[in-house]
Scaffold this motif. Structure first.
Motif, PDB file in Angstrom:
ATOM      1  N   ARG A  79       0.851  -1.190   0.000  1.00  0.00           N
ATOM      2  CA  ARG A  79       0.000   0.000   0.000  1.00  0.00           C
ATOM      3  C   ARG A  79       0.887   1.241   0.000  1.00  0.00           C
ATOM      4  N   SER A  80       0.595   2.181  -0.902  1.00  0.00           N
ATOM      5  CA  SER A  80       1.491   3.320  -1.076  1.00  0.00           C
ATOM      6  C   SER A  80       0.735   4.634  -1.090  1.00  0.00           C
ATOM      7  N   LEU A  81       1.401   5.649  -0.546  1.00  0.00           N
ATOM      8  CA  LEU A  81       0.853   7.011  -0.546  1.00  0.00           C
ATOM      9  C   LEU A  81       1.899   7.927  -1.158  1.00  0.00           C
ATOM     10  N   VAL A  82       1.458   8.764  -2.113  1.00  0.00           N
ATOM     11  CA  VAL A  82       2.358   9.717  -2.762  1.00  0.00           C
ATOM     12  C   VAL A  82       1.768  11.110  -2.559  1.00  0.00           C
ATOM     13  N   THR A  83       2.594  12.074  -2.109  1.00  0.00           N
ATOM     14  CA  THR A  83       2.057  13.397  -1.788  1.00  0.00           C
ATOM     15  C   THR A  83       2.689  14.489  -2.644  1.00  0.00           C
ATOM     16  N   MET A  84       1.895  15.511  -2.972  1.00  0.00           N
ATOM     17  CA  MET A  84       2.400  16.612  -3.793  1.00  0.00           C
ATOM     18  C   MET A  84       1.439  17.789  -3.744  1.00  0.00           C
ATOM     19  N   LYS A  85       1.958  18.978  -4.068  1.00  0.00           N
ATOM     20  CA  LYS A  85       1.073  20.114  -4.258  1.00  0.00           C
ATOM     21  C   LYS A  85       0.555  20.077  -5.688  1.00  0.00           C
ATOM     22  N   ALA A  86      -0.392  20.955  -6.017  1.00  0.00           N
ATOM     23  CA  ALA A  86      -1.052  20.880  -7.320  1.00  0.00           C
ATOM     24  C   ALA A  86      -0.084  20.919  -8.510  1.00  0.00           C
ATOM     25  N   PRO A  87       0.863  21.879  -8.572  1.00  0.00           N
ATOM     26  CA  PRO A  87       1.770  21.869  -9.727  1.00  0.00           C
ATOM     27  C   PRO A  87       2.597  20.591  -9.792  1.00  0.00           C
ATOM     28  N   GLY A 103      -3.687   0.120 -13.919  1.00  0.00           N
ATOM     29  CA  GLY A 103      -4.299  -0.082 -12.605  1.00  0.00           C
ATOM     30  C   GLY A 103      -3.262  -0.409 -11.552  1.00  0.00           C
ATOM     31  N   THR A 104      -3.738  -0.813 -10.388  1.00  0.00           N
ATOM     32  CA  THR A 104      -2.817  -1.119  -9.296  1.00  0.00           C
ATOM     33  C   THR A 104      -3.193  -2.438  -8.638  1.00  0.00           C
ATOM     34  N   ASN A 105      -2.268  -3.017  -7.915  1.00  0.00           N
ATOM     35  CA  ASN A 105      -2.565  -4.236  -7.155  1.00  0.00           C
ATOM     36  C   ASN A 105      -2.929  -3.880  -5.716  1.00  0.00           C
ATOM     37  N   ALA A 106      -1.967  -3.282  -5.000  1.00  0.00           N
ATOM     38  CA  ALA A 106      -2.281  -2.811  -3.642  1.00  0.00           C
ATOM     39  C   ALA A 106      -2.805  -1.374  -3.753  1.00  0.00           C
ATOM     40  N   GLY A 107      -3.338  -0.869  -2.642  1.00  0.00           N
ATOM     41  CA  GLY A 107      -3.879   0.487  -2.624  1.00  0.00           C
ATOM     42  C   GLY A 107      -2.820   1.519  -2.984  1.00  0.00           C
ATOM     43  N   LEU A 108      -3.193   2.480  -3.835  1.00  0.00           N
ATOM     44  CA  LEU A 108      -2.276   3.562  -4.220  1.00  0.00           C
ATOM     45  C   LEU A 108      -3.057   4.875  -4.175  1.00  0.00           C
ATOM     46  N   LEU A 109      -2.670   5.708  -3.226  1.00  0.00           N
ATOM     47  CA  LEU A 109      -3.376   6.966  -3.015  1.00  0.00           C
ATOM     48  C   LEU A 109      -2.429   8.110  -3.353  1.00  0.00           C
ATOM     49  N   VAL A 110      -2.909   9.059  -4.166  1.00  0.00           N
ATOM     50  CA  VAL A 110      -2.085  10.198  -4.553  1.00  0.00           C
ATOM     51  C   VAL A 110      -2.711  11.458  -3.964  1.00  0.00           C
ATOM     52  N   LEU A 111      -2.047  12.043  -2.981  1.00  0.00           N
ATOM     53  CA  LEU A 111      -2.550  13.290  -2.399  1.00  0.00           C
ATOM     54  C   LEU A 111      -2.145  14.445  -3.299  1.00  0.00           C
ATOM     55  N   VAL A 112      -3.141  15.182  -3.792  1.00  0.00           N
ATOM     56  CA  VAL A 112      -2.881  16.384  -4.585  1.00  0.00           C
ATOM     57  C   VAL A 112      -3.508  17.554  -3.837  1.00  0.00           C
ATOM     58  N   ALA A 113      -2.655  18.463  -3.332  1.00  0.00           N
ATOM     59  CA  ALA A 113      -3.134  19.556  -2.483  1.00  0.00           C
ATOM     60  C   ALA A 113      -3.266  20.838  -3.306  1.00  0.00           C
ATOM     61  N   ASP A 114      -4.503  21.213  -3.605  1.00  0.00           N
ATOM     62  CA  ASP A 114      -4.782  22.448  -4.327  1.00  0.00           C
ATOM     63  C   ASP A 114      -4.748  23.636  -3.360  1.00  0.00           C
ATOM     64  N   ASP A 115      -4.629  24.825  -3.927  1.00  0.00           N
ATOM     65  CA  ASP A 115      -4.451  26.011  -3.089  1.00  0.00           C
ATOM     66  C   ASP A 115      -5.307  27.184  -3.569  1.00  0.00           C
ATOM     67  N   LEU A 163      -7.630   0.694  -9.052  1.00  0.00           N
ATOM     68  CA  LEU A 163      -7.097   1.907  -9.688  1.00  0.00           C
ATOM     69  C   LEU A 163      -6.450   2.812  -8.633  1.00  0.00           C
ATOM     70  N   PRO A 164      -5.406   3.562  -9.021  1.00  0.00           N
ATOM     71  CA  PRO A 164      -4.904   4.597  -8.122  1.00  0.00           C
ATOM     72  C   PRO A 164      -6.014   5.621  -7.889  1.00  0.00           C
ATOM     73  N   ILE A 165      -6.058   6.206  -6.708  1.00  0.00           N
ATOM     74  CA  ILE A 165      -7.086   7.207  -6.409  1.00  0.00           C
ATOM     75  C   ILE A 165      -6.419   8.520  -6.036  1.00  0.00           C
ATOM     76  N   ILE A 166      -6.983   9.614  -6.568  1.00  0.00           N
ATOM     77  CA  ILE A 166      -6.488  10.940  -6.211  1.00  0.00           C
ATOM     78  C   ILE A 166      -7.248  11.425  -4.985  1.00  0.00           C
ATOM     79  N   LEU A 167      -6.503  11.699  -3.905  1.00  0.00           N
ATOM     80  CA  LEU A 167      -7.091  12.310  -2.715  1.00  0.00           C
ATOM     81  C   LEU A 167      -6.867  13.802  -2.877  1.00  0.00           C
TER      82      LEU A 167
END
Lengths: 609, 194
Positions: A79-87, A103-115, A163-167
């Motif tokens: 299970r993986s988490l990837v973090t980033m700001k919007a750009p 797609g993905t096998n284990a959970g894959l969450l991508v944090l995209v922080a808008d401002d 599928l990876p999910i965008i948080l």
């Protein structure tokens, strides 16, 4: 763990970190960027504080690499988490598009922080559109508690759907502190789950790509059913509001404050993409009118209008396109109140007060660098406004303020070098300067430099190497020896890297040595070929944290109040009081720059005991 | 009970830590709490507004225009900048010690008249208290605790959080080492204002 079931006051980003560890996330990575950086920082803190064992928690060189590491790990079963700001999502977007096909096998969450605002970002980007473009699900929390809960739920959902999910979050969730109930950290056991399956993973054969395109569309059609728990329908009134994220709080507050709960039905979407069609149909059929309240673009508003039309529903839909809410800048309770109850924006009386942009810190090495660059330009026989200085993303963008007013651009990560090269590509025989920080150079500057060398576009690149990602809070760079999580790193030398690329002239200077730094700039400006100056000196904040050995003091009898020091350097430790200079002792870090520029030798070193 | 607190100051003056300390104290007292902040640009030396809202029922982090119950001003120009958020229900506590801007330092502008800045707030609020928080904090051991001196002054006017809970919150937010000195300064300041 001693915090289970407890209510803590946590920032949204901290809550995401707690959620990630409770979800058994095994790989966490990202690139620093406000308002997203505290997620990894909190993971590092929790690892130390509670001795959490996690296989990999590290900053990546950029968001693209971060996402690809996360994808690889998730395909392997972690299970993986990837973090980033919007750009950062723009940087990571290329592999993210393809990830919808494999797609993905284990959970894959991508944090995209808008401002929305924006507070600390170059554009007011609305990353929700990426859901449509990439064909990836997007979910959005509205509070720190939901940030925590959606991280756990998002990880599960990603695995259920494959599928990876965008948080997607916004500043008012990432940086809001609220009461959050947390649970127990979990370590997940996982087996190697990556299999040889070329039709799924090889994008070089077009019929497979068509097959996977069909696959992802089918996957997306399953999401609404599986993600029902993310949406909330409050109330039974005839007036409808559709909202999401931080805006939901303002909607509920202003409705409660006015005591009109009976008149309203509020649909709060946690699932943003794909839009929950069945739920929306039911909601739109049950109300007479709908106001869509959302941050930045009229994203949900367009979807809702489209769906209302598709279903031929007789419901009036209003939002940003009708001008009752603003598209520029963030929402607040006042603007939502006006949109719901008065339906017109009121201009508030403005009092004009002097601005206070942040200066560079006392003793910042960049002060020495910009002083030397501007002096060097003059020494080489040019005027300041003859030579463009292409800036980049980092603290050194503060050189836009007095006294330097130096950079002509600050565009996007790494753009300084390639834009500077563009001047030469256009055939102009004027020197072109790029200024870029060490971390930004690692992130996106290297390809531009290689191209400039390769094509013979003779620019001067000034690398401001303060040894850290300073602006976002001193995260590690590839030059570190030990990472935040305690991993031994193999440090990458910028100087060797630059030489290996074949740069024609390379110099390493100390920005605290104004004379030689200025001379090097003047000398290099006159040379042909690609030149790189590396100005190496640790970030002033890190220096002062380690302890200061000396400070500087003004000898009042020698000071003629010429103000040369403040006017040339703008150091916040230099305080003109009634036309006389004093040095605020607790702010001074002993860089000596003011003593170097003082024409009367009125500033002297004082050793600290 | 519901309190909307706006903290206005310069980056590095401790406004953000203060909002966190108040939020932690509020959650420890059984309230719901929300904070948010509005930053000028990067990290230090720019204008910063921090919002803390706590009480039985708070949801969003922002305070609407005219909605501040309390304004804690760490610096007069920044306190004045909060004029949109105050109203006749607001209690303002402001340190009148000016911090020059980069335009002042580089000789491009003069710092405004402090009395005029305070007047902007004074004519809009219920009551305005000035307190030389930085000087008092420095005298008590560290100028960095000016934020807690302001809080102490406010809590002497409205006892909405108990001083013990605030002290616990100081330790939670600042850690054991820094918390030691800071909580002592807070306690001393409370005594001074009693």
């Amino acid at each position: 763990m001693q915090t289970v079931g407890k209510k803590l006051a946590l920032m949204g980003n901290e809550a995401i970190a707690y959620g990630a560890l409770e979800a058994g996330t095994s790989v966490v990575t990202g690139y620093p960027g406000t308002p997203s950086s505290e997620v990894l920082e909190t993971i590092f803190y929790l690892i130390k504080r509670y001795n959490v064992k996690i296989p990999y928690a590290e900053w990546s060189i950029n968001e693209r690499v971060a996402f690809e590491v996360g994808l690889g790990a998730a395909l392997a079963g972690a299970r993986s988490l990837v973090t980033m700001k919007a750009p950062g999502a723009n940087v990571a977007s290329d592999p993210m598009f393809s990830a919808a096909y494999c797609g993905t096998n284990a959970g894959l969450l991508v944090l995209v922080a808008d401002d929305p605002g924006p507070h600390t970002t170059q554009t007011e980007q609305d990353s929700r559109w990426y859901g449509d473009l990439m064909k990836l699900p997007v979910i959005e929390p509205s509070s720190p508690q939901e940030a925590h809960d959606f991280t756990i739920r998002g990880m599960e959902l990603s695995e259920e759907i494959g599928l990876p999910i965008i948080l997607r979050t916004t500043t008012r969730v990432n940086h809001a502190v609220g009461d959050v109930e947390v649970g127990e950290f979990k370590t997940m056991e996982y087996e190697f789950s990556f299999k040889y399956e070329p039709s799924r993973f090889v994008r070089a054969f077009m019929p497979w790509n068509r097959g996977r395109h069909k696959w992802v569309l089918e996957k997306l059609s399953e999401v609404e059913d599986k993600a029902k728990d993310l949406n909330q329908w409050i109330g039974t009134g005839e007036k409808g509001v559709i909202t999401a994220g931080a805006a939901y709080n303002y909607v509920m507050e202003v409705i409660k404050e006015r005591g009109v709960e009976d008149e309203y039905s509020v649909l709060k979407l946690g699932l943003i993409h794909p839009p929950p069609r069945n739920l929306l149909k039911e909601f739109l059929s049950s109300v007479k009118e709908v106001t869509v309240v959302e941050e930045i673009d009229p994203y949900l508003e367009e979807k809702v209008k489209f769906l209302a039309h598709e279903w031929r529903l007789n419901v009036e839909v209003r939002g940003k396109q009708e001008g009752i809410l603003r598209e520029v800048g963030e929402l607040d309770p006042g603007s939502v109140k006006r949109a719901l109850f008065e339906r017109e924006a009121i201009e508030v009386e403005e009092i004009s007060l002097p601005r206070r942009p942040p200066p560079m810190c006392p003793g910042c090495p960049h002060i020495g660098s910009f002083y030397s660059i501007l002096r060097g330009i003059r020494k080489a026989g040019y005027k300041k406004d003859q030579i463009p200085i292409f800036g980049d993303i980092g603290c050194y963008a503060l050189s836009l303020n007095p006294p330097f007013e130096a950079i002509w651009t600050e565009h996007s990560m790494g753009a300084s070098i390639s834009m500077a090269a563009g001047i030469k590509a256009a055939g102009f025989d004027i020197p072109s300067i790029a200024v870029i920080g060490d971390s930004t150079f690692f992130h996106a500057g290297i390809p531009g430099l290689i191209d400039a060398v390769n094509k013979g576009l003779d620019i001067l690149v000034f690398i401001l190497d303060n040894g850290t990602v300073a602006m976002t809070g001193h995260q590690s760079t590839p030059a570190y020896e030990i990472s935040e999580s305690g991993r031994r790193l193999k440090p990458i030398s910028i100087e060797e890297l630059v030489k290996a690329v074949g740069v024609d002239h390379v110099a390493v200077v100390d920005p605290y040595d104004l004379k030689s730094c200025t001379e090097k700039v003047a000398e290099f400006l006159k040379l042909k070929g690609v030149k790189v100056i590396i100005a190496k000196r640790e970030c002033a904040i890190l220096q002062s944290r380690r302890g200061i050995e000396k400070v500087y003091r003004v000898i009042p009898e020698k000071c003629t109040n010429c103000l040369v020091c403040t006017k040339l350097l703008g150091c916040p430790a230099l305080l003109p009081v009634d036309g006389k200079i004093t040095i605020i002792e607790e702010e001074c870090i002993g860089c000596s720059l003011c003593a170097q520029v003082c024409p009367y030798n009125a500033i002297v070193e004082v050793r600290k005991k | 009970m519901k309190k909307n607190v706006l903290i206005a100051g310069v980056g590095g003056q401790g406004g953000l830590s203060l909002s966190r300390i108040i939020a932690v104290a509020a959650v420890r007292s059984g309230y719901r709490a929300r904070t948010g902040e509005t930053l000028g640009m990067a990290q230090r030396g720019g204008s910063v507004f921090s919002y803390v809202r706590f009480g039985e029922d708070v949801m969003g982090p922002l305070i609407e225009e005219g909605g501040a119950d309390v304004l804690l001003g760490l610096e007069p120009l920044e306190a004045a900048r909060a004029y949109k958020y105050v109203s006749e229900k607001t209690l303002a506590v402001i340190d009148p010690t000016p911090r020059p801007t980069i335009f002042n330092i580089s000789g491009k502008e003069e710092y405004p008249n402090v009395e005029e800045l305070l007047d902007i707030i004074k004519k809009r609020v219920k009551e305005l208290y000035t307190v030389k928080a930085r000087d008092i904090a420095k005298e008590l051991g560290s100028a960095r605790s000016a934020n807690l001196v302001l809080l102490a002054r406010y809590l002497r006017i409205e006892q909405v959080l108990s001083s013990n809970v605030v002290k616990e919150a100081i330790f939670e937010v600042l850690g054991e080492k820094k918390g030691e000195l800071a909580s002592r300064i807070f306690e001393e300041a409370l005594k001074r204002f009693s």
